[in-house]
Design a protein around this motif. Structure first.
Motif, PDB file in Angstrom:
ATOM      1  N   MET A 289       0.877  -0.975   0.063  1.00  0.00           N
ATOM      2  CA  MET A 289       0.148  -0.236   0.063  1.00  0.00           C
ATOM      3  C   MET A 289       0.807   1.410  -0.237  1.00  0.00           C
ATOM      4  O   MET A 289       0.421   1.966  -0.695  1.00  0.00           O
ATOM      5  CB  MET A 289      -1.164  -0.308   1.068  1.00  0.00           C
ATOM      6  N   PHE A 290       1.722   1.051   0.642  1.00  0.00           N
ATOM      7  CA  PHE A 290       2.381   2.745   1.280  1.00  0.00           C
ATOM      8  C   PHE A 290       4.126   2.365   0.682  1.00  0.00           C
ATOM      9  O   PHE A 290       4.939   0.784   0.872  1.00  0.00           O
ATOM     10  CB  PHE A 290       3.002   2.628   2.548  1.00  0.00           C
ATOM     11  N   GLU A 291       4.765   3.409  -0.865  1.00  0.00           N
ATOM     12  CA  GLU A 291       6.134   2.604  -1.206  1.00  0.00           C
ATOM     13  C   GLU A 291       7.030   3.165  -0.044  1.00  0.00           C
ATOM     14  O   GLU A 291       6.780   4.143   0.989  1.00  0.00           O
ATOM     15  CB  GLU A 291       5.911   3.816  -1.909  1.00  0.00           C
ATOM     16  N   ILE A 292       8.234   2.189   0.042  1.00  0.00           N
ATOM     17  CA  ILE A 292       9.137   2.900   0.372  1.00  0.00           C
ATOM     18  C   ILE A 292      10.638   3.335  -0.301  1.00  0.00           C
ATOM     19  O   ILE A 292      10.592   2.460  -1.032  1.00  0.00           O
ATOM     20  CB  ILE A 292       9.876   1.723   1.276  1.00  0.00           C
ATOM     21  N   HIS A 293      10.631   4.155   0.858  1.00  0.00           N
ATOM     22  CA  HIS A 293      12.308   5.239  -0.383  1.00  0.00           C
ATOM     23  C   HIS A 293      13.186   5.397   0.823  1.00  0.00           C
ATOM     24  O   HIS A 293      12.071   5.700   2.132  1.00  0.00           O
ATOM     25  CB  HIS A 293      11.714   6.750  -1.285  1.00  0.00           C
ATOM     26  N   PRO A 294      14.314   5.977   0.788  1.00  0.00           N
ATOM     27  CA  PRO A 294      15.455   6.201   1.419  1.00  0.00           C
ATOM     28  C   PRO A 294      14.433   7.536   1.992  1.00  0.00           C
ATOM     29  O   PRO A 294      15.065   7.984   3.055  1.00  0.00           O
ATOM     30  CB  PRO A 294      16.340   6.177   1.265  1.00  0.00           C
ATOM     31  N   MET A 295      13.644   8.417   1.589  1.00  0.00           N
ATOM     32  CA  MET A 295      13.549  10.207   1.668  1.00  0.00           C
ATOM     33  C   MET A 295      12.508   9.402   3.178  1.00  0.00           C
ATOM     34  O   MET A 295      12.313  10.684   3.221  1.00  0.00           O
ATOM     35  CB  MET A 295      13.291  10.699   0.669  1.00  0.00           C
ATOM     36  N   GLU A 296      11.753   8.632   2.901  1.00  0.00           N
ATOM     37  CA  GLU A 296      10.910   8.009   3.865  1.00  0.00           C
ATOM     38  C   GLU A 296      11.429   8.794   5.224  1.00  0.00           C
ATOM     39  O   GLU A 296      10.574   8.636   6.301  1.00  0.00           O
ATOM     40  CB  GLU A 296      10.304   6.775   3.814  1.00  0.00           C
ATOM     41  N   ILE A 297      13.128   8.565   5.438  1.00  0.00           N
ATOM     42  CA  ILE A 297      13.330   8.897   7.058  1.00  0.00           C
ATOM     43  C   ILE A 297      13.798   9.583   7.470  1.00  0.00           C
ATOM     44  O   ILE A 297      13.026  10.117   8.546  1.00  0.00           O
ATOM     45  CB  ILE A 297      15.211   8.566   6.872  1.00  0.00           C
ATOM     46  N   VAL A 298      13.463  10.701   6.262  1.00  0.00           N
ATOM     47  CA  VAL A 298      13.207  12.315   6.445  1.00  0.00           C
ATOM     48  C   VAL A 298      12.506  12.333   7.268  1.00  0.00           C
ATOM     49  O   VAL A 298      11.976  13.274   8.080  1.00  0.00           O
ATOM     50  CB  VAL A 298      13.761  13.514   5.497  1.00  0.00           C
ATOM     51  N   GLY A 299      11.288  12.051   6.173  1.00  0.00           N
ATOM     52  CA  GLY A 299       9.780  12.368   6.404  1.00  0.00           C
ATOM     53  C   GLY A 299       9.477  11.177   7.632  1.00  0.00           C
ATOM     54  O   GLY A 299       8.573  12.529   8.724  1.00  0.00           O
ATOM     55  N   LEU A 300       9.850  10.589   8.463  1.00  0.00           N
ATOM     56  CA  LEU A 300       9.728   9.980   9.576  1.00  0.00           C
ATOM     57  C   LEU A 300      10.167  10.361  10.648  1.00  0.00           C
ATOM     58  O   LEU A 300       9.635  10.851  11.746  1.00  0.00           O
ATOM     59  CB  LEU A 300      10.041   8.510   9.535  1.00  0.00           C
ATOM     60  N   VAL A 301      11.439  11.331  10.045  1.00  0.00           N
ATOM     61  CA  VAL A 301      11.749  11.578  11.549  1.00  0.00           C
ATOM     62  C   VAL A 301      11.104  13.451  11.456  1.00  0.00           C
ATOM     63  O   VAL A 301      10.892  13.675  12.754  1.00  0.00           O
ATOM     64  CB  VAL A 301      13.282  12.359  11.095  1.00  0.00           C
ATOM     65  N   ALA A 302      10.809  14.066  10.628  1.00  0.00           N
ATOM     66  CA  ALA A 302       9.872  15.190  10.800  1.00  0.00           C
ATOM     67  C   ALA A 302       8.782  15.289  10.522  1.00  0.00           C
ATOM     68  O   ALA A 302       7.761  15.534  12.322  1.00  0.00           O
ATOM     69  CB  ALA A 302       9.919  15.694   8.839  1.00  0.00           C
ATOM     70  N   ALA A 303       7.566  13.428  10.496  1.00  0.00           N
ATOM     71  CA  ALA A 303       6.406  13.464  11.329  1.00  0.00           C
ATOM     72  C   ALA A 303       6.722  13.025  13.316  1.00  0.00           C
ATOM     73  O   ALA A 303       6.440  13.625  13.597  1.00  0.00           O
ATOM     74  CB  ALA A 303       6.404  12.270  10.043  1.00  0.00           C
ATOM     75  N   THR A 304       8.090  12.596  13.388  1.00  0.00           N
ATOM     76  CA  THR A 304       8.283  12.204  14.765  1.00  0.00           C
ATOM     77  C   THR A 304       8.793  13.490  15.245  1.00  0.00           C
ATOM     78  O   THR A 304       8.276  14.048  16.524  1.00  0.00           O
ATOM     79  CB  THR A 304       9.196  11.172  15.118  1.00  0.00           C
ATOM     80  N   LEU A 305       9.463  14.560  15.071  1.00  0.00           N
ATOM     81  CA  LEU A 305       9.295  15.984  15.921  1.00  0.00           C
ATOM     82  C   LEU A 305       8.062  16.229  15.870  1.00  0.00           C
ATOM     83  O   LEU A 305       7.744  16.839  17.103  1.00  0.00           O
ATOM     84  CB  LEU A 305      10.425  16.764  15.097  1.00  0.00           C
ATOM     85  N   THR A 306       7.837  16.882  14.430  1.00  0.00           N
ATOM     86  CA  THR A 306       6.451  17.928  14.364  1.00  0.00           C
ATOM     87  C   THR A 306       5.732  17.411  15.464  1.00  0.00           C
ATOM     88  O   THR A 306       4.376  17.940  15.980  1.00  0.00           O
ATOM     89  CB  THR A 306       5.872  18.455  13.294  1.00  0.00           C
ATOM     90  N   THR A 307       5.113  16.142  16.013  1.00  0.00           N
ATOM     91  CA  THR A 307       4.431  15.602  16.064  1.00  0.00           C
ATOM     92  C   THR A 307       4.218  14.910  18.102  1.00  0.00           C
ATOM     93  O   THR A 307       3.716  15.860  18.700  1.00  0.00           O
ATOM     94  CB  THR A 307       4.106  13.698  16.334  1.00  0.00           C
ATOM     95  N   ALA A 308       5.752  14.584  17.777  1.00  0.00           N
ATOM     96  CA  ALA A 308       6.159  14.471  19.829  1.00  0.00           C
ATOM     97  C   ALA A 308       6.313  15.898  20.146  1.00  0.00           C
ATOM     98  O   ALA A 308       6.422  16.586  21.918  1.00  0.00           O
ATOM     99  CB  ALA A 308       7.797  14.518  19.424  1.00  0.00           C
ATOM    100  N   SER A 309       6.374  16.957  19.542  1.00  0.00           N
ATOM    101  CA  SER A 309       6.381  18.735  19.913  1.00  0.00           C
ATOM    102  C   SER A 309       5.380  19.422  20.444  1.00  0.00           C
ATOM    103  O   SER A 309       5.439  20.173  21.296  1.00  0.00           O
ATOM    104  CB  SER A 309       6.705  19.649  19.297  1.00  0.00           C
ATOM    105  N   PHE A 310       4.313  18.827  20.003  1.00  0.00           N
ATOM    106  CA  PHE A 310       2.821  18.902  20.735  1.00  0.00           C
ATOM    107  C   PHE A 310       2.700  18.098  22.412  1.00  0.00           C
ATOM    108  O   PHE A 310       2.254  18.920  23.487  1.00  0.00           O
ATOM    109  CB  PHE A 310       1.638  18.079  20.763  1.00  0.00           C
ATOM    110  N   VAL A 311       4.045  16.731  22.575  1.00  0.00           N
ATOM    111  CA  VAL A 311       3.945  16.370  24.345  1.00  0.00           C
ATOM    112  C   VAL A 311       3.914  17.472  25.335  1.00  0.00           C
ATOM    113  O   VAL A 311       3.526  17.039  26.129  1.00  0.00           O
ATOM    114  CB  VAL A 311       4.696  14.995  24.247  1.00  0.00           C
TER     115      VAL A 311
END
Lengths: 90, 90
Positions: free
Chosen positions: B1-23
Protein backbone atom coordinates in the motif's frame (compact mmCIF):
# COMPACT_ATOMS: atom_id res chain seq x y z
CA UNK A 1 7.83 20.96 -11.66
CA UNK A 2 4.76 20.30 -9.46
CA UNK A 3 1.80 18.09 -10.45
CA UNK A 4 -1.70 19.59 -10.19
CA UNK A 5 -4.50 17.30 -8.94
CA UNK A 6 -7.92 18.03 -7.37
CA UNK A 7 -6.65 16.55 -4.08
CA UNK A 8 -4.10 19.37 -4.03
CA UNK A 9 -7.03 21.55 -2.91
CA UNK A 10 -7.33 19.48 0.29
CA UNK A 11 -3.58 19.81 0.76
CA UNK A 12 -3.74 23.57 0.21
CA UNK A 13 -6.59 24.03 2.70
CA UNK A 14 -4.72 21.83 5.21
CA UNK A 15 -1.55 23.82 4.61
CA UNK A 16 -3.38 27.14 4.97
CA UNK A 17 -5.01 26.08 8.25
CA UNK A 18 -1.97 24.60 10.00
CA UNK A 19 0.24 27.44 8.77
CA UNK A 20 -2.24 30.20 9.66
CA UNK A 21 -2.80 28.57 13.06
CA UNK A 22 0.58 29.93 14.20
CA UNK A 23 -0.48 33.54 13.49
CA UNK A 24 -2.86 33.93 16.51
CA UNK A 25 -0.15 32.44 18.76
CA UNK A 26 2.43 34.91 17.43
CA UNK A 27 -0.08 37.75 17.89
CA UNK A 28 -1.04 36.64 21.41
CA UNK A 29 2.57 36.29 22.54
CA UNK A 30 3.45 39.66 21.00
CA UNK A 31 0.42 41.48 22.46
CA UNK A 32 0.18 39.98 25.96
CA UNK A 33 3.86 39.10 26.49
CA UNK A 34 2.41 36.18 28.54
CA UNK A 35 4.45 33.24 27.26
CA UNK A 36 4.73 31.30 30.53
CA UNK A 37 2.21 28.70 29.39
CA UNK A 38 3.85 28.36 25.98
CA UNK A 39 6.25 25.40 25.77
CA UNK A 40 9.73 26.32 24.46
CA UNK A 41 10.42 22.62 23.81
CA UNK A 42 7.30 22.39 21.67
CA UNK A 43 8.27 25.21 19.33
CA UNK A 44 11.93 24.16 19.17
CA UNK A 45 11.03 20.61 18.11
CA UNK A 46 8.34 22.02 15.81
CA UNK A 47 10.84 24.36 14.13
CA UNK A 48 13.38 21.63 13.35
CA UNK A 49 10.58 19.25 12.32
CA UNK A 50 9.04 21.79 9.94
CA UNK A 51 12.40 22.29 8.22
CA UNK A 52 12.57 18.52 7.63
CA UNK A 53 8.95 18.49 6.34
CA UNK A 54 10.12 21.11 3.86
CA UNK A 55 12.82 18.75 2.56
CA UNK A 56 10.30 15.90 2.43
CA UNK A 57 7.80 18.14 0.62
CA UNK A 58 10.33 18.80 -2.12
CA UNK A 59 10.85 15.05 -2.47
CA UNK A 60 7.07 14.46 -2.77
CA UNK A 61 6.86 17.40 -5.20
CA UNK A 62 4.03 18.72 -3.02
CA UNK A 63 3.55 22.44 -3.58
CA UNK A 64 1.27 22.65 -0.50
CA UNK A 65 3.95 21.19 1.75
CA UNK A 66 6.77 23.33 0.40
CA UNK A 67 4.93 26.67 0.69
CA UNK A 68 3.29 25.81 4.04
CA UNK A 69 6.53 24.71 5.66
CA UNK A 70 8.49 27.76 4.54
CA UNK A 71 5.90 30.11 6.11
CA UNK A 72 5.42 27.90 9.19
CA UNK A 73 9.15 27.84 9.91
CA UNK A 74 9.20 31.67 9.93
CA UNK A 75 6.13 31.91 12.23
CA UNK A 76 7.56 29.23 14.51
CA UNK A 77 10.82 31.15 14.75
CA UNK A 78 8.86 34.30 15.72
CA UNK A 79 7.15 32.41 18.58
CA UNK A 80 10.55 31.09 19.71
CA UNK A 81 12.00 34.62 19.74
CA UNK A 82 8.98 35.99 21.68
CA UNK A 83 9.15 33.08 24.14
CA UNK A 84 12.85 33.62 24.84
CA UNK A 85 12.42 37.42 24.99
CA UNK A 86 9.49 37.46 27.43
CA UNK A 87 10.41 34.41 29.53
CA UNK A 88 10.07 34.89 33.31
CA UNK A 89 8.78 38.43 32.90
CA UNK A 90 5.12 37.84 33.73
CA UNK B 1 0.00 0.00 0.00
CA UNK B 2 2.79 2.45 0.90
CA UNK B 3 6.04 2.90 -1.08
CA UNK B 4 9.33 2.67 0.82
CA UNK B 5 12.12 5.08 -0.19
CA UNK B 6 15.23 6.37 1.67
CA UNK B 7 13.64 9.84 1.75
CA UNK B 8 10.87 8.31 3.89
CA UNK B 9 13.44 8.49 6.73
CA UNK B 10 13.46 12.30 6.46
CA UNK B 11 9.66 12.24 6.47
CA UNK B 12 9.60 9.94 9.49
CA UNK B 13 12.04 12.13 11.47
CA UNK B 14 10.02 15.23 10.47
CA UNK B 15 6.82 13.49 11.49
CA UNK B 16 8.30 12.34 14.80
CA UNK B 17 9.55 15.83 15.66
CA UNK B 18 6.43 17.82 14.77
CA UNK B 19 4.19 15.20 16.37
CA UNK B 20 6.31 14.85 19.52
CA UNK B 21 6.51 18.64 19.80
CA UNK B 22 2.91 18.70 21.06
CA UNK B 23 3.77 16.41 24.00
CA UNK B 24 5.67 19.03 26.10
CA UNK B 25 2.81 21.49 25.50
CA UNK B 26 0.23 18.93 26.66
CA UNK B 27 2.43 18.15 29.69
CA UNK B 28 3.00 21.83 30.53
CA UNK B 29 -0.70 22.69 30.26
CA UNK B 30 -1.64 19.63 32.34
CA UNK B 31 1.01 20.26 35.03
CA UNK B 32 0.90 24.05 35.43
CA UNK B 33 -2.74 24.64 34.38
CA UNK B 34 -1.37 27.97 33.04
CA UNK B 35 -2.95 28.12 29.59
CA UNK B 36 -3.53 31.89 29.43
CA UNK B 37 -0.67 32.36 26.96
CA UNK B 38 -1.79 29.43 24.83
CA UNK B 39 -3.90 30.50 21.83
CA UNK B 40 -7.22 28.64 21.52
CA UNK B 41 -7.53 29.82 17.92
CA UNK B 42 -4.13 28.31 17.11
CA UNK B 43 -5.00 24.84 18.34
CA UNK B 44 -8.52 24.92 16.84
CA UNK B 45 -7.19 25.79 13.38
CA UNK B 46 -4.35 23.31 13.87
CA UNK B 47 -6.76 20.51 14.78
CA UNK B 48 -8.95 20.96 11.68
CA UNK B 49 -5.85 21.44 9.51
CA UNK B 50 -4.21 18.27 10.80
CA UNK B 51 -7.35 16.25 9.96
CA UNK B 52 -7.10 17.55 6.37
CA UNK B 53 -3.35 16.75 6.24
CA UNK B 54 -4.39 13.20 7.18
CA UNK B 55 -6.69 13.00 4.14
CA UNK B 56 -3.94 14.48 1.94
CA UNK B 57 -1.41 12.03 3.38
CA UNK B 58 -3.59 9.09 2.32
CA UNK B 59 -3.75 10.57 -1.20
CA UNK B 60 0.07 10.91 -1.31
CA UNK B 61 0.37 7.37 0.12
CA UNK B 62 2.76 8.87 2.69
CA UNK B 63 3.01 6.61 5.73
CA UNK B 64 4.83 9.38 7.67
CA UNK B 65 2.00 11.84 7.10
CA UNK B 66 -0.77 9.38 7.95
CA UNK B 67 0.73 8.16 11.24
CA UNK B 68 1.95 11.64 12.30
CA UNK B 69 -1.37 13.33 11.66
CA UNK B 70 -3.40 10.70 13.51
CA UNK B 71 -1.25 11.14 16.65
CA UNK B 72 -1.02 14.93 16.26
CA UNK B 73 -4.79 15.30 16.04
CA UNK B 74 -5.16 13.44 19.37
CA UNK B 75 -2.46 15.56 21.09
CA UNK B 76 -3.96 18.74 19.63
CA UNK B 77 -7.36 17.76 20.98
CA UNK B 78 -5.82 17.22 24.44
CA UNK B 79 -4.37 20.76 24.39
CA UNK B 80 -7.77 22.12 23.33
CA UNK B 81 -9.50 20.31 26.20
CA UNK B 82 -6.89 21.56 28.72
CA UNK B 83 -7.15 25.11 27.33
CA UNK B 84 -10.95 25.16 27.64
CA UNK B 85 -10.86 23.46 31.06
CA UNK B 86 -8.31 25.82 32.65
CA UNK B 87 -9.23 29.05 30.87
CA UNK B 88 -9.45 32.14 33.11
CA UNK B 89 -8.38 30.19 36.17
CA UNK B 90 -4.86 31.55 36.58
Amino acid sequence: MFEIHPMEIVGLVAATLTTASFVPQVYKAYKTKDVEGVSLTMFLAMFVGVLLWLVYGFYLKSLSMVIANIITSVLCLMILILKIKHKKKS
